[in-house]
Design a protein around this motif. Sequence first.
Motif, PDB file in Angstrom:
ATOM      1  N   ARG A   1       0.617  -1.057  -0.411  1.00  0.00           N
ATOM      2  CA  ARG A   1      -0.110   0.124  -0.311  1.00  0.00           C
ATOM      3  C   ARG A   1       0.716   1.318  -0.053  1.00  0.00           C
ATOM      4  O   ARG A   1       1.474   1.546   0.552  1.00  0.00           O
ATOM      5  CB  ARG A   1      -0.833   0.019   0.984  1.00  0.00           C
ATOM      6  CG  ARG A   1      -1.913  -1.270   1.144  1.00  0.00           C
ATOM      7  CD  ARG A   1      -2.248  -1.632   2.937  1.00  0.00           C
ATOM      8  NE  ARG A   1      -1.137  -1.261   3.438  1.00  0.00           N
ATOM      9  CZ  ARG A   1      -1.292  -1.778   5.129  1.00  0.00           C
ATOM     10  NH1 ARG A   1      -2.410  -1.227   5.648  1.00  0.00           N
ATOM     11  NH2 ARG A   1      -0.581  -1.560   6.131  1.00  0.00           N
TER      12      ARG A   1
ATOM     13  N   ALA B   1       0.459   5.327  -0.361  1.00  0.00           N
ATOM     14  CA  ALA B   1      -0.078   6.530   0.159  1.00  0.00           C
ATOM     15  C   ALA B   1       0.590   7.595  -0.511  1.00  0.00           C
ATOM     16  O   ALA B   1       2.121   7.980  -0.559  1.00  0.00           O
ATOM     17  CB  ALA B   1      -0.343   7.005   1.229  1.00  0.00           C
TER      18      ALA B   1
ATOM     19  N   HIS C   1      -1.125  -1.078  -4.545  1.00  0.00           N
ATOM     20  CA  HIS C   1      -2.180  -0.467  -4.202  1.00  0.00           C
ATOM     21  C   HIS C   1      -1.963   1.146  -3.603  1.00  0.00           C
ATOM     22  O   HIS C   1      -1.615   1.461  -2.277  1.00  0.00           O
ATOM     23  CB  HIS C   1      -3.429  -0.895  -3.022  1.00  0.00           C
ATOM     24  CG  HIS C   1      -4.243  -0.600  -3.131  1.00  0.00           C
ATOM     25  ND1 HIS C   1      -4.632   0.843  -2.608  1.00  0.00           N
ATOM     26  CD2 HIS C   1      -5.971  -0.350  -3.836  1.00  0.00           C
ATOM     27  CE1 HIS C   1      -6.067   1.073  -2.564  1.00  0.00           C
ATOM     28  NE2 HIS C   1      -6.730   0.563  -2.979  1.00  0.00           N
TER      29      HIS C   1
ATOM     30  N   THR D   1      -3.241   5.448  -3.238  1.00  0.00           N
ATOM     31  CA  THR D   1      -3.984   5.988  -2.721  1.00  0.00           C
ATOM     32  C   THR D   1      -3.431   7.687  -2.702  1.00  0.00           C
ATOM     33  O   THR D   1      -2.327   7.884  -2.523  1.00  0.00           O
ATOM     34  CB  THR D   1      -4.278   6.149  -0.855  1.00  0.00           C
ATOM     35  OG1 THR D   1      -4.651   4.597  -0.663  1.00  0.00           O
ATOM     36  CG2 THR D   1      -5.550   6.702  -0.336  1.00  0.00           C
TER      37      THR D   1
ATOM     38  N   ASP E   1      -7.052   4.775  -6.170  1.00  0.00           N
ATOM     39  CA  ASP E   1      -8.094   5.644  -5.155  1.00  0.00           C
ATOM     40  C   ASP E   1      -7.391   7.486  -5.031  1.00  0.00           C
ATOM     41  O   ASP E   1      -6.763   7.322  -4.419  1.00  0.00           O
ATOM     42  CB  ASP E   1      -7.823   4.642  -3.842  1.00  0.00           C
ATOM     43  CG  ASP E   1      -9.219   5.563  -2.758  1.00  0.00           C
ATOM     44  OD1 ASP E   1      -9.825   6.247  -2.714  1.00  0.00           O
ATOM     45  OD2 ASP E   1      -9.019   5.300  -1.051  1.00  0.00           O
TER      46      ASP E   1
ATOM     47  N   ARG F   1      -8.616  11.185  -3.830  1.00  0.00           N
ATOM     48  CA  ARG F   1      -9.318  11.594  -3.410  1.00  0.00           C
ATOM     49  C   ARG F   1      -8.646  12.786  -3.056  1.00  0.00           C
ATOM     50  O   ARG F   1      -7.291  13.078  -2.926  1.00  0.00           O
ATOM     51  CB  ARG F   1      -8.396  11.254  -1.164  1.00  0.00           C
ATOM     52  CG  ARG F   1      -9.380   9.786  -1.423  1.00  0.00           C
ATOM     53  CD  ARG F   1      -9.386   9.168   0.539  1.00  0.00           C
ATOM     54  NE  ARG F   1      -9.256   7.886   0.268  1.00  0.00           N
ATOM     55  CZ  ARG F   1      -9.368   7.173   1.317  1.00  0.00           C
ATOM     56  NH1 ARG F   1      -9.735   7.913   2.445  1.00  0.00           N
ATOM     57  NH2 ARG F   1      -9.228   6.259   1.204  1.00  0.00           N
TER      58      ARG F   1
END
Length: 485
Positions: free
Chosen positions: A179, A181, A202, A204, A234, A236
């Motif tokens: 993951r 970010a 993954h 974000t 993802d 945001r």
Amino acid sequence: MNEAPRAYDVVVVGAGPVGENVADRAHAAGLSTVIVERELLGGECSFWACEPSKALLRPVMARADARRVPGMSRAAQAPLDLDAVFAHRDRMAGHWKDDDQVTWLDSVGVDLVRGHARLTGPRRVAVHTPDRRTVLLTARHAVVVCTGTGTALPDIPGIDTVRPWTNREATGADLVPGRLAVVGGGVVGVELATAWQALGAHVTLLVRGEGLLRTMEPFAGELVAAELREAGVDIRTGVEVTSVERPDGTAGHVRITLADGAELAADEILFATGRAPRTADLGLETVGLTPGTWLTVDDTYQVTDVPGGWLYAVGDVNRRALMTHQGKYQARIAGAIIGARAAGEALDVSDWGAHTGTADHLAVPQVVFTTPEVASVGLTTHEARRTGRRVEVVDYDLSLLAGAQQYAAGYRGRARMLIDTDRRTVAGVTFAGPGVAELLQSATIAVSGEVPLDRLWHAVPAFPTISEVWLRLLETYRDEGGRPL
């Protein structure tokens, strides 16, 4: 131990692509030149930014294109060979050795001093070397600061304890985090989000504003966001990171808190939140400047707040255009200027003259290596309106081109051309779509050459290529306004 001072015509501080080009041009003008570097010759671009990041992105973009080509989509579904991708990245970064650059520097006759340089007064530089010597340099004509920029980390609680990724860690990593970010929706953020998602993380993407690539035409960021979301990123927007921590103090698991109180977890966190000048420990205070600040220059790249005309700042550090190719452009001009001034020659500082950086204001080209690619030069619609430039906006759907349909099934892309209505020339161009990066040089020539539309009409694009967009934009301009061409 100090050595006897060494005198040169030109002292260049920073041996990235910008410093190398300044030194080359100054030496070519007949000036004795020395360059100082504390890390690797080739700088950020060669080892921690442009070269390794594009090496990571190239297989990603090639696979994305292949997936849209009839007959290739099944083969393109296979995962990327990570070992091969990282090996290619390592080759492009020269395995983080600068032997080739040292050889080149020797070949052009420029001296090298390795170490950390600090100004100690007008025309004076002290270099603190790795073997604890101090080398004193004096410049007869110019000291040129080419120290570039580093990541500007935000001042938020916990950031000094979580060992965040910057562009350096993100372009040099050998393991894919589960993951990741990414904080920031600018060029670095979207490029590295594109790369690491395709490599298996993954991702974000946390963006403070309401969209991606905010300094470009809005449609560019919208197309990139759509592709990233389809790939599984993802995104945001309208969020702000207020604190970060690694609860167990080890690698893995970063806890991220947002301004609205929401929390998310990642294995690594990458900050792509802007750049800061590398001037904090440069001795600026010895010549009346504030350490850590950007260096303001005139159009001949002399630092405006230092008397005597001996201090120059070229490339990212002057904040005009934070791109390698633009810094190299500035370097070529600055080297010629220093040579001309040393010889007592008059400067040509007219627009587009040999000794002025007009392109910094009117024709800065940029490519964003994402899927889709984004390429732009000159003004955006927002910038034209902000500066009061009278322009007409001409848009075209790239998917209507036969060349685009040949390129990939389901091609999505858009082009925008800004016409200076007073001069009937092209003031700016933006392309977004697969394969558009190679359109950029023609756009740059149109903008910097101030090519009249009547002449551009006779520049015939080959069929079927995506470059046919030039004809379609001109036809749209003609047909929508009933204008002769």
